[in-house]
Design an enzyme around this catalytic site. Structure first.
Site, short mmCIF file in Angstrom:
data_model
loop_
_atom_site.label_atom_id
_atom_site.label_comp_id
_atom_site.label_asym_id
_atom_site.label_seq_id
_atom_site.Cartn_x
_atom_site.Cartn_y
_atom_site.Cartn_z
CB ALA A 37 -0.87 -0.06 1.00
CE1 TYR A 38 5.23 5.26 2.58
CE2 TYR A 38 7.51 4.11 2.15
CZ TYR A 38 6.68 5.27 1.73
OH TYR A 38 7.45 6.24 2.12
CB THR A 39 4.89 0.49 -2.87
OG1 THR A 39 6.19 0.08 -1.97
CG2 THR A 39 5.67 -0.03 -3.96
CB SER A 83 -0.05 5.27 -1.01
OG SER A 83 1.32 4.70 -0.52
#
Length: 251
Positions: free
Chosen positions: A155-157, A159
């Site tokens: 999810a971080y990647t 986003s």
């Protein structure tokens, strides 16, 4: 960057209470900008108080960036305090470390809301104001994971890749209207967000072995690149995603 290059400029910095946001805030203060720092905790207020004690002008606003109504209220209050906004730095973020198979949708949704949707919202609010004035600087904090995938942070990647692409899209729209939109892609910076990495002796050693400068970055290392992008020296710089990584990307 030289002291005073942001004299008379106003800046809103999210995530300004700690980590990279605090490093950038201190750099902006040295460069002469008037600041509003945004965060959920008391850290933003403490940072603003310490910066003000050094002779700069800084105040804090508490805001939950995942609350869209709260974002609108915070931006309105920022304009009330500053009169106008010259610089926006979107430096807030969250990360959930989890293999994709175990990464639940609630964590995905929360990460995208905090890291991407709120950045879009603030860019739109600031962009509307800046386009009307015919000038402004927006600096988004992306990630090296825009260039390559991360490990166990899907999810971080996603986003942060979205933040980088959003930066380019907004630059295409606003460059001709007096607004510079750029991003910084930090390398491995010693902040609370990635404490789980730099406290892992094996993983940290692997990372250090690939960084030509031979050390993890510190939040203060982000200050001068951000001041440059916020200054008139970057007037013809549009739509870049600038790695500040000790050479990691070159190895």
């Amino acid at each position: 960057m030289s002291q005073g290059v942001l004299e008379g400029k106003t800046a809103l910095i999210t995530g300004g209470g700690g980590g990279i946001g605090r490093g950038i805030a201190e750099g902006f203060a040295r460069a002469g900008a008037e600041l509003v720092l945004v965060g959920r905790s008391e850290a933003a207020a403490s940072a603003a108080a310490e910066i003000s004690a050094s002779g700069a002008s800084a105040s804090a606003i508490s805001c939950d960036v995942a609350d869209r109504a709260d974002l609108d209220e915070m931006f309105t209050e920022t304009l009330h305090r500053l009169g106008h906004l010259d610089i926006l730095v979107n430096c807030h973020g969250t990360a959930v470390a989890s293999p994709t198979i175990d990464h639940d949708l609630e964590a995905w949704d929360r990460t995208l809301e905090v890291n991407l949707t709120s950045v879009f919202t603030l860019c739109r609010l600031a962009g509307t104001h800046m386009v009307e004035r015919g000038s402004g600087k927006i600096i988004n904090i992306a990630s090296m994971y825009f260039f390559f995938g991360g490990v166990n942070v899907p999810a971080y990647t996603a986003s942060k890749g979205g933040v980088a692409q959003l930066t380019k899209a907004l630059s295409n729209e606003w460059a001709g209207r007096g607004v510079n939109v750029n991003a910084i892609a930090p390398g491995y910076i010693r902040t609370e967000l990635n404490r789980h990495i730099w406290e892992d002796e094996v993983r940290s050693a692997e990372i250090l072995g690939r960084i030509p400068s031979g050390r993890w970055g510190e939040p203060a290392d982000m200050a001068d690149p951000a001041v440059f992008l916020a200054s008139d020296a970057a007037r013809y710089v549009h739509g870049i995603v600038l790695p500040v990584d000790g050479g990691f990307m070159a190895r």
